[in-house]
Design a protein around this motif. Structure first.
Motif, PDB file in Angstrom:
ATOM      1  N   ALA A  22      -9.319   0.470  -0.361  1.00 43.51           N
ATOM      2  CA  ALA A  22      -9.156   0.660  -1.921  1.00 43.51           C
ATOM      3  C   ALA A  22     -10.189   1.634  -2.409  1.00 43.51           C
ATOM      4  CB  ALA A  22      -9.133  -0.304  -2.678  1.00 43.51           C
ATOM      5  N   THR A  23     -11.388   1.548  -1.846  1.00 37.92           N
ATOM      6  CA  THR A  23     -12.432   2.284  -2.245  1.00 37.92           C
ATOM      7  C   THR A  23     -12.347   3.770  -1.640  1.00 37.92           C
ATOM      8  OG1 THR A  23     -14.090   0.434  -2.247  1.00 37.92           O
ATOM      9  CG2 THR A  23     -15.041   2.603  -2.044  1.00 37.92           C
ATOM     10  N   THR A  24     -12.025   3.865  -0.412  1.00 36.82           N
ATOM     11  CA  THR A  24     -11.674   5.204   0.265  1.00 36.82           C
ATOM     12  C   THR A  24     -10.517   5.939  -0.777  1.00 36.82           C
ATOM     13  OG1 THR A  24     -12.199   4.405   2.331  1.00 36.82           O
ATOM     14  CG2 THR A  24     -10.923   6.295   2.264  1.00 36.82           C
ATOM     15  N   VAL A  25      -9.499   5.285  -0.939  1.00 37.00           N
ATOM     16  CA  VAL A  25      -8.405   6.131  -1.968  1.00 37.00           C
ATOM     17  C   VAL A  25      -9.161   6.521  -3.114  1.00 37.00           C
ATOM     18  CG1 VAL A  25      -6.508   5.634  -3.230  1.00 37.00           C
ATOM     19  CG2 VAL A  25      -6.459   4.867  -0.786  1.00 37.00           C
ATOM     20  N   ASP A  26      -9.832   5.683  -3.825  1.00 39.52           N
ATOM     21  CA  ASP A  26     -10.480   6.017  -4.948  1.00 39.52           C
ATOM     22  C   ASP A  26     -11.504   7.016  -5.067  1.00 39.52           C
ATOM     23  OD1 ASP A  26     -10.463   4.397  -7.936  1.00 39.52           O
ATOM     24  OD2 ASP A  26     -12.560   5.042  -7.603  1.00 39.52           O
ATOM     25  N   LYS A  85      -3.246  11.170   2.218  1.00 42.63           N
ATOM     26  CA  LYS A  85      -3.940  11.879   1.664  1.00 42.63           C
ATOM     27  C   LYS A  85      -5.409  11.805   1.561  1.00 42.63           C
ATOM     28  CE  LYS A  85      -0.339  13.516  -1.689  1.00 42.63           C
ATOM     29  NZ  LYS A  85       0.222  13.244  -2.929  1.00 42.63           N
ATOM     30  N   ALA A  86      -5.871  10.421   1.510  1.00 46.19           N
ATOM     31  CA  ALA A  86      -7.209   9.849   1.655  1.00 46.19           C
ATOM     32  C   ALA A  86      -7.667   9.746   2.957  1.00 46.19           C
ATOM     33  CB  ALA A  86      -7.311   8.612   1.026  1.00 46.19           C
ATOM     34  N   GLY A  87      -6.973  10.023   3.964  1.00 47.85           N
ATOM     35  CA  GLY A  87      -7.524  10.186   5.395  1.00 47.85           C
ATOM     36  C   GLY A  87      -7.420   8.763   6.033  1.00 47.85           C
ATOM     37  N   TRP A  96       0.934  -1.013   0.093  1.00 44.07           N
ATOM     38  CA  TRP A  96       0.009  -0.064  -0.050  1.00 44.07           C
ATOM     39  C   TRP A  96       0.756   1.231   0.008  1.00 44.07           C
ATOM     40  CZ3 TRP A  96       0.660  -2.378   4.894  1.00 44.07           C
ATOM     41  CH2 TRP A  96       0.999  -1.760   5.734  1.00 44.07           C
ATOM     42  N   ASN A  97       0.374   2.490  -0.655  1.00 48.53           N
ATOM     43  CA  ASN A  97       1.044   3.594  -0.841  1.00 48.53           C
ATOM     44  C   ASN A  97       0.747   4.474   0.370  1.00 48.53           C
ATOM     45  OD1 ASN A  97       1.588   6.486  -1.511  1.00 48.53           O
ATOM     46  ND2 ASN A  97       1.749   5.640  -3.785  1.00 48.53           N
ATOM     47  N   LYS A  98       1.531   4.782   1.234  1.00 49.83           N
ATOM     48  CA  LYS A  98       1.284   5.344   2.434  1.00 49.83           C
ATOM     49  C   LYS A  98       0.978   6.878   2.313  1.00 49.83           C
ATOM     50  CE  LYS A  98       4.051   2.417   5.682  1.00 49.83           C
ATOM     51  NZ  LYS A  98       5.368   2.376   6.567  1.00 49.83           N
ATOM     52  N   ASP A  99       1.625   7.370   1.315  1.00 51.43           N
ATOM     53  CA  ASP A  99       1.375   8.739   0.935  1.00 51.43           C
ATOM     54  C   ASP A  99      -0.181   9.110   0.394  1.00 51.43           C
ATOM     55  OD1 ASP A  99       3.698   9.884   1.739  1.00 51.43           O
ATOM     56  OD2 ASP A  99       4.590   9.802  -0.334  1.00 51.43           O
ATOM     57  N   LEU A 100      -0.569   8.087  -0.327  1.00 51.76           N
ATOM     58  CA  LEU A 100      -1.861   8.063  -0.677  1.00 51.76           C
ATOM     59  C   LEU A 100      -2.919   7.795   0.390  1.00 51.76           C
ATOM     60  CD1 LEU A 100      -1.841   6.393  -4.298  1.00 51.76           C
ATOM     61  CD2 LEU A 100      -1.658   8.872  -3.904  1.00 51.76           C
ATOM     62  N   TYR A 101      -2.694   6.900   1.248  1.00 46.86           N
ATOM     63  CA  TYR A 101      -3.269   6.728   2.372  1.00 46.86           C
ATOM     64  C   TYR A 101      -3.698   7.855   3.329  1.00 46.86           C
ATOM     65  CZ  TYR A 101      -4.381   1.254   2.119  1.00 46.86           C
ATOM     66  OH  TYR A 101      -4.904   0.422   1.867  1.00 46.86           O
ATOM     67  N   GLY A 157      -9.424   9.696  -6.603  1.00 47.65           N
ATOM     68  CA  GLY A 157      -9.339   9.377  -8.176  1.00 47.65           C
ATOM     69  C   GLY A 157     -10.394   9.995  -9.035  1.00 47.65           C
ATOM     70  N   LYS A 158     -10.586  11.408  -8.475  1.00 47.86           N
ATOM     71  CA  LYS A 158     -11.589  12.081  -9.410  1.00 47.86           C
ATOM     72  C   LYS A 158     -10.971  12.504 -10.628  1.00 47.86           C
ATOM     73  CE  LYS A 158     -14.846  12.787  -6.162  1.00 47.86           C
ATOM     74  NZ  LYS A 158     -14.369  11.943  -5.197  1.00 47.86           N
ATOM     75  N   ASP A 159      -9.564  12.793 -10.896  1.00 47.65           N
ATOM     76  CA  ASP A 159      -8.749  12.963 -12.127  1.00 47.65           C
ATOM     77  C   ASP A 159      -8.492  12.073 -12.957  1.00 47.65           C
ATOM     78  OD1 ASP A 159      -6.914  12.054 -10.528  1.00 47.65           O
ATOM     79  OD2 ASP A 159      -5.584  13.760 -10.657  1.00 47.65           O
ATOM     80  N   GLY A 160      -8.763  10.931 -12.399  1.00 46.29           N
ATOM     81  CA  GLY A 160      -8.574   9.697 -13.398  1.00 46.29           C
ATOM     82  C   GLY A 160      -6.878   8.998 -13.104  1.00 46.29           C
ATOM     83  N   LYS A 161      -6.165   9.752 -12.396  1.00 46.55           N
ATOM     84  CA  LYS A 161      -4.798   9.465 -12.343  1.00 46.55           C
ATOM     85  C   LYS A 161      -4.427   8.540 -11.247  1.00 46.55           C
ATOM     86  CE  LYS A 161      -2.993  13.797 -14.148  1.00 46.55           C
ATOM     87  NZ  LYS A 161      -2.171  15.173 -13.879  1.00 46.55           N
ATOM     88  N   VAL A 162      -5.360   8.402 -10.122  1.00 42.31           N
ATOM     89  CA  VAL A 162      -5.275   7.450  -9.002  1.00 42.31           C
ATOM     90  C   VAL A 162      -6.359   6.662  -9.143  1.00 42.31           C
ATOM     91  CG1 VAL A 162      -5.320   7.184  -6.522  1.00 42.31           C
ATOM     92  CG2 VAL A 162      -3.659   9.073  -7.708  1.00 42.31           C
TER      93      VAL A 162
END
Length: 419
Positions: free
Chosen positions: A176-180, A157-159, A150-155, A184-189
Motif C-alpha cells: 500500500a505504501t509503495t502504491v501511494d 504502474k507502481a513497480g 488489489w488493483n493489478k494495474d496500479l501495482y 499518490g502525488k496528485d491525490g487521486k490514488v
C-alpha cells in the motif's frame, strides 16, 4: 453481517415467546400446494429473490417473499414476534441469530438438519451461531466474506508484481505504501482505505488479522474483550502507521460506512479489505486480485458475515417451510442459483464447481468459508456496531488518537458485553 448494518436495539428482551414443542421431530411430507411467507432484509434482497424465484418455478409449494429495509428489520421482527405474527420463514443477520434464538423465535430444526446428507458441509460459522444448547435453529442463507482486493494495474504502474498480492499484514502495508508513494502525488490514488468511523467496518476487516494470527478478539462466551492486547494492538499499530504516513486516503478518518467500498471500483485504491460480494459488481475491465486477510506475519482468515434463516416458532406450516429451506442448500440451488451468480456458497463441499472453477478468485473466496469465523456475543450489536458503543471509541483512539486509552476503553467493552 454487513459492516454498514446499524445496530441499536436491545432486542426482544421483554418477549416471552417460546418455541413450539414439535420442532425437533423429523420432517414430514411438505404440504402440497402450500404458500409460505418469508421475510428478509434489503441487504440480502438479490440473493433471496433469486432463490425464491427458482424454487417457485419448480415446486407446487410457493414462497411469498417480503423485503424489509435493513434499518427497519430488527424493529419489525420484534413487533411481529410480540404479536405472534412472524412469517413462516425469516432470515436474519447471522450476528443476531443467538439473540433471536434465545428469545424462542425460531423452531428447533435439529432432526431436520441432521437428516441432510451434507449437514457437515454447511458453513460452520453460521451453524455455530444458529445452535443453542446443542439444538439447531437456523441454516446458512447468504454469506459475505472479508478479503483483500488489489488493483493489478496500479501495482504494475507502481513497480510491484501485479500477480503477487499480500500474504501478511506487514506486506499489505508495504505494498500500500509503495502504491501511494509512486502514484499518490496528485491525490487521486491512495495506497489503501478503510472505514475509520464505522464500528462494523473495523470488526469485518481488522478482526480476521487477529484470527489469522491464531488469536481471538473475545472469549468463547462473548463476555470478555481481548482487544487491548496483541495481536489486536499490533494490527491497530500497522493501520495507524499507514494513516500517519498519509497512505490511507483523505476521508478514512471520517468514513462512517455507507461509501467505504466505493473508492476501489473507481481505480483509486491500491489494496484494501473488501466484502467478497462486491467482486461481481466491479467494472468488467478492472484487473483485480483477491487474497485472504492475513495476520501481521501470515496465516489467513475471514469474517464470515451474511444471513442465516430459520422457521418461525409460530409457523403453522413447518413442513412446507422446511421443504423450501432444505432446497436452498441443495446442490441445485447452491450451484445453479448461487454459484452461477458468483455468490459465496453455504456449503464447503461445493466450493469448487462448474461456475466457480471459471474464476480462481471465486474458488479462493469459497475456500475461506471453513477457515473464517463469526464472533459470538449476545450483546454484539450494542457493543460493536452501535456508533455510540464502546468499540468504535476504542478503535478510533487506537488508530487515530491516544492508544494509552485502549485498556480503559476495553473495560467499557467488557461492561457492555456483560450487561
Amino acid at each position: 453481517m454487513h459492516p454498514r448494518t446499524p445496530v441499536a436495539v436491545a432486542l426482544l428482551g421483554a418477549l416471552t415467546l417460546t418455541a413450539c414443542g414439535g420442532g425437533g421431530t423429523a420432517a414430514g411430507p411438505a404440504a402440497s400446494g402450500a404458500t409460505i411467507t418469508m421475510w428478509t432484509r434489503a441487504a440480502t434482497q438479490a440473493q433471496s429473490e433469486r432463490l425464491v424465484a427458482a424454487y417457485n418455478k419448480g415446486h407446487r409449494n410457493q414462497v411469498k417473499l417480503t423485503v424489509i429495509p435493513t434499518d427497519n428489520y430488527q424493529p419489525r421482527i420484534a413487533a411481529a414476534a410480540g404479536a405472534k405474527q412472524l412469517p413462516d420463514v425469516f432470515a436474519a443477520d447471522v450476528i443476531f441469530v443467538p439473540n433471536y434464538t434465545s428469545q424462542g423465535l425460531f423452531l428447533d430444526i435439529t432432526d431436520r438438519v441432521d437428516a441432510l446428507p451434507y449437514k457437515d458441509s454447511l458453513a460452520p460459522s453460521h451453524m455455530k451461531l444458529g445452535t443453542m444448547e446443542g439444538r439447531r435453529y437456523t441454516i446458512p442463507h447468504t454469506l459475505d466474506l472479508s478479503v483483500w482486493f488489489w488493483n493489478k494495474d496500479l501495482y504494475e504502474k507502481a513497480g510491484l508484481d501485479p500477480e503477487k498480492g499480500p500474504s501478511t499484514l506487514k506486506e499489505f502495508a508495504r505494498q500500500a505504501t509503495t502504491v501511494d508513494e509512486k502514484l499518490g502525488k496528485d491525490g487521486k490514488v491512495s495506497g489503501t482505505f478503510f472505514g475509520g468511523n464505522c464500528g462494523g467496518c473495523y470488526v469485518f476487516t481488522f478482526w480476521p488479522s487477529v484470527w489469522a494470527a491464531g488469536a481471538q478478539v473475545m472469549n468463547a462466551e462473548g463476555t470478555t474483550s481481548l482487544n487491548d492486547r496483541p495481536p489486536m494492538t499490533d494490527v491497530f499499530k500497522i493501520y495507524r502507521d499507514l494513516y500517519d504516513k498519509g497512505v490511507t486516503g483523505g476521508t478514512t478518518k471520517e468514513e462512517q460506512g455507507p461509501t467505504w467500498t466505493g473508492f476501489f471500483p473507481k481505480g483509486q485504491i491500491g489494496v484494501m479489505p473488501m466484502p467478497s460480494t462486491t467482486l461481481g459488481l466491479m467494472p468488467k475491465d478492472m484487473k483485480i486480485g483477491v487474497a485472504p486477510i492475513a495476520g501481521p506475519d501470515g496465516g489467513e482468515s475471514t469474517f464470515v458475515g451474511g444471513d442465516s434463516v430459520g422457521i418461525s416458532a409460530t409457523s403453522k406450516q413447518p413442513d412446507a417451510a422446511w421443504d423450501f429451506l432444505s432446497w436452498t442448500v441443495s446442490d441445485e440451488a447452491q450451484v445453479e442459483v448461487m454459484a452461477k451468480n458468483k455468490d459465496v456458497l453455504a456449503r464447503t463441499d461445493l466450493s469448487s464447481n462448474k461456475y466457480s472453477s471459471e474464476d480462481p478468485r471465486v474458488v479462493l473466496i469459497n475456500s475461506l468459508v471453513g477457515k473464517g469465523q463469526t464472533p459470538y456475543a449476545a450483546r454484539f450489536g450494542q457493543t460493536f456496531n452501535d456508533p455510540q458503543g464502546p468499540w468504535l471509541r476504542l478503535a478510533r483512539e487506537a488508530v487515530f488518537g491516544d492508544a494509552a486509552k485502549v485498556p480503559q476503553l476495553n473495560a467499557e467493552i467488557d461492561k457492555s458485553l456483560q450487561q
